[in-house]
Design an enzyme around this catalytic site. Structure first.
Site, PDB file in Angstrom:
ATOM      1  N   TYR A 100      32.800 -32.888  -1.124  1.00 46.00           N
ATOM      2  CA  TYR A 100      32.086 -31.622  -1.327  1.00 46.00           C
ATOM      3  C   TYR A 100      32.430 -31.069  -2.703  1.00 46.00           C
ATOM      4  O   TYR A 100      33.596 -31.007  -3.066  1.00 46.00           O
ATOM      5  CB  TYR A 100      32.475 -30.587  -0.255  1.00 46.00           C
ATOM      6  CG  TYR A 100      31.279 -30.213   0.583  1.00 46.00           C
ATOM      7  CD1 TYR A 100      30.167 -29.607  -0.012  1.00 46.00           C
ATOM      8  CD2 TYR A 100      31.239 -30.472   1.944  1.00 46.00           C
ATOM      9  CE1 TYR A 100      29.047 -29.297   0.740  1.00 46.00           C
ATOM     10  CE2 TYR A 100      30.120 -30.159   2.692  1.00 46.00           C
ATOM     11  CZ  TYR A 100      29.026 -29.574   2.075  1.00 46.00           C
ATOM     12  OH  TYR A 100      27.917 -29.274   2.823  1.00 46.00           O
ATOM     13  N   GLU A 149      30.552 -28.104  -4.271  1.00 41.58           N
ATOM     14  CA  GLU A 149      29.681 -26.965  -4.597  1.00 41.58           C
ATOM     15  C   GLU A 149      30.162 -26.309  -5.881  1.00 41.58           C
ATOM     16  O   GLU A 149      31.358 -26.118  -6.076  1.00 41.58           O
ATOM     17  CB  GLU A 149      29.690 -25.945  -3.454  1.00 41.58           C
ATOM     18  CG  GLU A 149      28.824 -26.376  -2.295  1.00 41.58           C
ATOM     19  CD  GLU A 149      28.803 -25.347  -1.170  1.00 41.58           C
ATOM     20  OE1 GLU A 149      29.507 -24.327  -1.269  1.00 41.58           O
ATOM     21  OE2 GLU A 149      28.078 -25.588  -0.186  1.00 41.58           O
ATOM     22  N   ASP A 187       6.623 -31.985 -16.351  1.00 44.32           N
ATOM     23  CA  ASP A 187       7.145 -32.783 -15.240  1.00 44.32           C
ATOM     24  C   ASP A 187       6.867 -34.251 -15.573  1.00 44.32           C
ATOM     25  O   ASP A 187       5.772 -34.752 -15.345  1.00 44.32           O
ATOM     26  CB  ASP A 187       6.429 -32.353 -13.956  1.00 44.32           C
ATOM     27  CG  ASP A 187       6.851 -33.179 -12.753  1.00 44.32           C
ATOM     28  OD1 ASP A 187       7.644 -34.125 -12.919  1.00 44.32           O
ATOM     29  OD2 ASP A 187       6.374 -32.867 -11.639  1.00 44.32           O
ATOM     30  N   THR A 223      11.999 -37.047 -11.820  1.00 44.86           N
ATOM     31  CA  THR A 223      12.717 -37.851 -10.851  1.00 44.86           C
ATOM     32  C   THR A 223      13.529 -38.846 -11.671  1.00 44.86           C
ATOM     33  O   THR A 223      13.274 -39.045 -12.854  1.00 44.86           O
ATOM     34  CB  THR A 223      11.756 -38.646  -9.953  1.00 44.86           C
ATOM     35  OG1 THR A 223      10.926 -39.445 -10.811  1.00 44.86           O
ATOM     36  CG2 THR A 223      10.866 -37.752  -9.115  1.00 44.86           C
ATOM     37  N   LYS A 241      11.743 -43.457 -10.707  1.00 44.80           N
ATOM     38  CA  LYS A 241      10.461 -44.114 -10.984  1.00 44.80           C
ATOM     39  C   LYS A 241      10.657 -45.015 -12.205  1.00 44.80           C
ATOM     40  O   LYS A 241      11.478 -45.914 -12.151  1.00 44.80           O
ATOM     41  CB  LYS A 241       9.378 -43.047 -11.117  1.00 44.80           C
ATOM     42  CG  LYS A 241       9.198 -42.288  -9.780  1.00 44.80           C
ATOM     43  CD  LYS A 241       8.191 -41.170  -9.833  1.00 44.80           C
ATOM     44  CE  LYS A 241       8.122 -40.458  -8.479  1.00 44.80           C
ATOM     45  NZ  LYS A 241       7.238 -39.274  -8.504  1.00 44.80           N
ATOM     46  N   ARG A 299      17.336 -42.576  -6.176  1.00 42.94           N
ATOM     47  CA  ARG A 299      16.338 -41.603  -5.732  1.00 42.94           C
ATOM     48  C   ARG A 299      16.896 -40.195  -5.917  1.00 42.94           C
ATOM     49  O   ARG A 299      17.787 -39.769  -5.195  1.00 42.94           O
ATOM     50  CB  ARG A 299      16.063 -41.880  -4.250  1.00 42.94           C
ATOM     51  CG  ARG A 299      14.979 -41.069  -3.587  1.00 42.94           C
ATOM     52  CD  ARG A 299      14.486 -41.796  -2.358  1.00 42.94           C
ATOM     53  NE  ARG A 299      13.920 -43.072  -2.794  1.00 42.94           N
ATOM     54  CZ  ARG A 299      12.705 -43.227  -3.311  1.00 42.94           C
ATOM     55  NH1 ARG A 299      11.894 -42.192  -3.407  1.00 42.94           N
ATOM     56  NH2 ARG A 299      12.293 -44.394  -3.727  1.00 42.94           N
TER      57      ARG A 299
HETATM   58  C1  PLP Z   1       7.152 -38.157  -7.720  1.00 42.72           C
HETATM   59  C2  PLP Z   1       6.859 -36.860  -8.347  1.00 42.72           C
HETATM   60  C3  PLP Z   1       7.572 -35.697  -8.029  1.00 42.72           C
HETATM   61  C4  PLP Z   1       8.491 -35.533  -6.839  1.00 42.72           C
HETATM   62  O1  PLP Z   1       9.413 -36.399  -6.569  1.00 42.72           O
HETATM   63  P1  PLP Z   1      10.208 -36.510  -5.171  1.00 42.72           P
HETATM   64  O2  PLP Z   1      11.480 -37.119  -5.642  1.00 42.72           O
HETATM   65  O3  PLP Z   1       9.387 -37.378  -4.314  1.00 42.72           O
HETATM   66  O4  PLP Z   1      10.390 -35.145  -4.625  1.00 42.72           O
HETATM   67  C5  PLP Z   1       7.323 -34.551  -8.762  1.00 42.72           C
HETATM   68  N1  PLP Z   1       6.405 -34.540  -9.728  1.00 42.72           N
HETATM   69  C6  PLP Z   1       5.678 -35.626 -10.044  1.00 42.72           C
HETATM   70  C7  PLP Z   1       4.673 -35.542 -11.151  1.00 42.72           C
HETATM   71  C8  PLP Z   1       5.870 -36.815  -9.359  1.00 42.72           C
HETATM   72  O5  PLP Z   1       5.108 -37.872  -9.644  1.00 42.72           O
END
Ligand code: PLP
Length: 412
Positions: A50, A52, A196, A222, A225, A231
């Site tokens: 933990y 925090e 994003d 993220t 990807k 993840r």
């Molecule tokens: C995949 C994705 C997310 C969210 O990702 P998670 O890890 O699945 O919550 C946010 N924004 C965009 C543009 C994405 O492609």
């Protein structure tokens, strides 16, 4: 005791998933294969801890080593993207977006973001998502003729609605996004800019796409990807927002951080800082272009006519299929993709007109242009015989044999 002995049921399920990953062709644009080192870090005793708070200011004792881990992850990712501040605690991309929004927006504020039906993400204001419930959302999209982001529309919507925040970035947009155009519009209209880059952060890290960090107030992503990490998610921002972002992530949105995943992120950022990662990112794009050309030559209509990144969005109604039927037939052959809405789709989300295809994962397995041509031929063959089980079975056999020559990291 090993997992196999301690819990044979779960062990067996994982074995079958390993086999699926080895024998199939993973073309889901949001997936990738982590290195053995990242998997090892994610599977350590750091899950027991933990922590925090933040390095040096924790609410629990015994944090001296995890403090080092989180500091290293933050330092590496700031170097990787040239960011002033990084928060590496968000559990996933959605939490990263929530953190960026909530650090400067109040409920009812206006955000201008890309429409989900045209390539955006759930967290960009979809009505069932927290973003659509908390904020007043205005959506921009792509032009009908060339499927490129309509910057005239973005600018006029920004003037009309005076959004508090403009959101750039997408989940199903096959072109490079010009972040500076968004920044100009945001500056002119007094909006904050959040980029994003969840899908293409690996292409930014590998220096094949322009970096949003210098021009955006907030950059979220993220890590699993194209960036090829565990993840998870993170927020990068200008120093002036550092305190607000940190306070919003903890205690605002989350409790204890996942220290094993933060360790795996540190390893991921270390890998992305290597020159070999730039080679990887280049190859991802080159592979996507080759695959796109192969599919187009086979008669498939590609949205925007091609790709600049790791993904292809194709209209399978151009060969008399639907997204649902194409996804199922390809899956039967061991080719994993997802059905997807295309811009101006006349069909519904559960059976849309398109499929989305990405090359990040196969590139990690070492596949190059020649293999992409082969993969493209298989995709075409399966789609053109979607109701012919015998033919699909034949392709499945060929793919199994082929795929075994390209090891998946971490699987023997
Ligand atoms: C995949 C994705 C997310 C969210 O990702 P998670 O890890 O699945 O919550 C946010 N924004 C965009 C543009 C994405 O492609």
């Amino acid at each position: 005791m090993s997992l196999r002995d301690a819990d044979p049921s779960v062990w067996d399920m994982i074995q079958r998933e390993e086999t699926r990953q080895v024998e199939g062709l993973e073309l889901i644009a949001s997936e990738n294969y982590t290195s053995a080192a990242i998997q090892e870090a994610a599977g350590t005793v750091l899950t027991n801890k933990y922590a925090e708070g933040y390095p040096g200011r924790r609410y629990y004792g015994g944090c001296e080593f995890v403090d080092e881990v989180e500091t290293l992850a933050r330092d590496r990712v700031r170097e990787l993207f040239g960011a002033e501040h990084a928060n590496v605690q968000p559990h996933a991309g959605s939490q990263a977006n929530m953190a960026a929004y909530m650090s400067v927006l109040k409920p009812g504020d206006t955000i201008l973001a890309m429409d989900l039906a045209q390539g955006g993400h759930l967290t960009h204001g979809m009505h069932l998502n927290f973003s659509g419930q908390l904020y007043n959302v205005v959506h921009y999209g792509v032009r009908e003729d060339d499927h490129r982001i309509d910057f005239d529309q973005v600018a006029s919507l920004a003037k009309e609605h005076k959004p508090n925040m403009i959101v750039a970035g997408a989940s199903a947009y096959p072109r490079e996004i010009d972040h500076s155009k968004f920044a100009d519009i945001a500056r002119e209209t007094g909006a904050k800019l959040m980029v994003d880059m969840a899908h293409y952060s690996g292409l930014v890290a590998g220096k094949v796409h322009n970096n949003p960090v210098p021009v955006a107030d907030f950059v979220t992503t993220t890590t699993h990807k194209t960036l090829r990490g565990p993840r998870s998610g993170m927020v990068l921002c200008k120093e002036e927002y550092a305190k607000d972002v940190d306070r919003t992530v903890f205690p605002g949105l989350q409790g204890g951080p996942l220290m094993h995943i933060i360790a795996a992120k540190a390893v991921c950022f270390g890998e992305a800082l290597q020159p070999s990662f730039q080679e990887y990112a280049k190859q991802v794009v080159s592979n996507a272009k080759t695959l796109a050309e192969t599919l187009a030559a086979g008669g498939l209509r590609l949205m925007s006519g091609g790709t600049d990144n790791h993904l292809i969005l194709t209209d399978v109604t151009s060969i008399d299929l639907t997204g649902k039927i194409a996804e199922k037939a390809l899956d039967q052959a061991g080719i994993t993709v997802n059905k997807n809405m295309i811009p101006y789709d006349q069909r519904k989300p559960l059976d849309p007109s398109g499929i989305r295809i990405g090359t990040a994962a196969l590139t990690t397995r070492g596949m190059k242009e020649d293999e992409m041509q082969q993969v493209g031929q298989w995709i075409l063959r399966v789609m053109k015989s979607a109701d012919n089980d015998a033919e699909i079975e034949k392709v499945r056999g060929e793919i199994q044999e082929f795929a075994r020559n390209f090891p998946v990291p971490g699987i023997k």
